[in-house]
Write a protein that holds these residues in place. Structure first.
Motif, PDB file in Angstrom:
ATOM      1  N   GLY A   9       0.582  -1.058  -0.191  1.00 41.64           N
ATOM      2  CA  GLY A   9       0.330  -0.066   0.102  1.00 41.64           C
ATOM      3  C   GLY A   9       0.544   0.886  -0.231  1.00 41.64           C
ATOM      4  N   LYS A  10       2.244   1.095   0.063  1.00 46.94           N
ATOM      5  CA  LYS A  10       2.893   2.119  -0.005  1.00 46.94           C
ATOM      6  C   LYS A  10       3.492   1.896  -1.806  1.00 46.94           C
ATOM      7  N   GLU A  11       3.853   3.514  -2.019  1.00 48.48           N
ATOM      8  CA  GLU A  11       4.536   3.772  -3.564  1.00 48.48           C
ATOM      9  C   GLU A  11       5.851   3.783  -2.902  1.00 48.48           C
ATOM     10  N   ARG A  12       6.999   3.351  -3.038  1.00 44.31           N
ATOM     11  CA  ARG A  12       8.494   3.261  -2.824  1.00 44.31           C
ATOM     12  C   ARG A  12       9.356   4.186  -4.327  1.00 44.31           C
ATOM     13  N   ILE A  13      10.420   4.742  -3.551  1.00 44.23           N
ATOM     14  CA  ILE A  13      10.548   5.368  -5.213  1.00 44.23           C
ATOM     15  C   ILE A  13      11.868   5.046  -4.576  1.00 44.23           C
ATOM     16  N   GLN A  14      13.096   5.294  -5.739  1.00 40.60           N
ATOM     17  CA  GLN A  14      14.746   5.104  -5.639  1.00 40.60           C
ATOM     18  C   GLN A  14      14.898   6.805  -6.493  1.00 40.60           C
ATOM     19  N   LEU A  15      15.980   7.493  -5.508  1.00 39.33           N
ATOM     20  CA  LEU A  15      16.005   9.128  -5.726  1.00 39.33           C
ATOM     21  C   LEU A  15      17.571   9.210  -6.397  1.00 39.33           C
ATOM     22  N   ASN A  16      17.658   9.735  -7.803  1.00 43.91           N
ATOM     23  CA  ASN A  16      18.651   9.664  -7.261  1.00 43.91           C
ATOM     24  C   ASN A  16      19.685  11.268  -6.390  1.00 43.91           C
ATOM     25  N   SER A  17      18.876  12.483  -6.054  1.00 51.84           N
ATOM     26  CA  SER A  17      19.503  13.087  -5.657  1.00 51.84           C
ATOM     27  C   SER A  17      18.398  14.453  -4.608  1.00 51.84           C
ATOM     28  N   GLY A 103       1.924   8.606   1.932  1.00 52.02           N
ATOM     29  CA  GLY A 103       2.412   6.945   1.416  1.00 52.02           C
ATOM     30  C   GLY A 103       3.937   6.411   0.507  1.00 52.02           C
ATOM     31  N   VAL A 104       4.269   7.660   0.358  1.00 52.11           N
ATOM     32  CA  VAL A 104       5.033   7.563  -0.097  1.00 52.11           C
ATOM     33  C   VAL A 104       6.541   7.151   0.537  1.00 52.11           C
ATOM     34  N   VAL A 105       7.371   6.166   0.166  1.00 51.13           N
ATOM     35  CA  VAL A 105       8.537   6.133   0.869  1.00 51.13           C
ATOM     36  C   VAL A 105       9.498   5.774  -0.203  1.00 51.13           C
TER      37      VAL A 105
END
Length: 117
Positions: A9-17, A103-105
């Motif tokens: 139920g959570k959005e997971r995003i790998q960021l670069n900066s 809900g964003v990790v």
């Protein structure tokens, strides 16, 4: 930014900066792009926005050197029971706001924080 993954139920995003983090905050909270992740004043504007737009507003922040979380002295929570530990106050505010209110990790290489569920 890496592709989004929806899990538990959570959005997971790998960021670069941190600039990517600021962009995600802008999008998720419908705010102008500002340096929320590095500027305490901008991060506090995010707090004010969140408190004004939340049905049951809560926010706490503290500074505590802890053996359990060395190097992560800032503790922030938009939830009474859950909190995020981070190196800086703006970073803690950004991570916790996204996680608890949207809900964003997010993960960013080299940016240290610890989330307490």
């Amino acid at each position: 930014m890496e592709p989004k993954i929806i899990r538990h139920g959570k959005e997971r995003i790998q960021l670069n900066s941190l600039a990517d983090l600021d962009q995600i905050l802008s999008e998720k909270f419908n705010l102008p792009v500002r340096p929320y992740s590095t500027d305490t004043r901008a991060a506090l504007e995010l707090v004010v926005h969140a408190l004004e737009k939340t049905a049951f507003p809560h926010f706490h922040i503290s500074y505590s050197e802890s053996n359990a979380f060395p190097g992560l002295p800032y503790v922030v929570g938009f939830d009474k029971e859950k909190r995020t530990h981070a190196k800086t106050a703006p970073l803690a505010i950004c991570h916790d706001a996204l996680h608890r209110l949207r809900g964003v990790v997010v993960t960013i290489p080299g940016c240290y924080y610890w989330d307490i569920e």
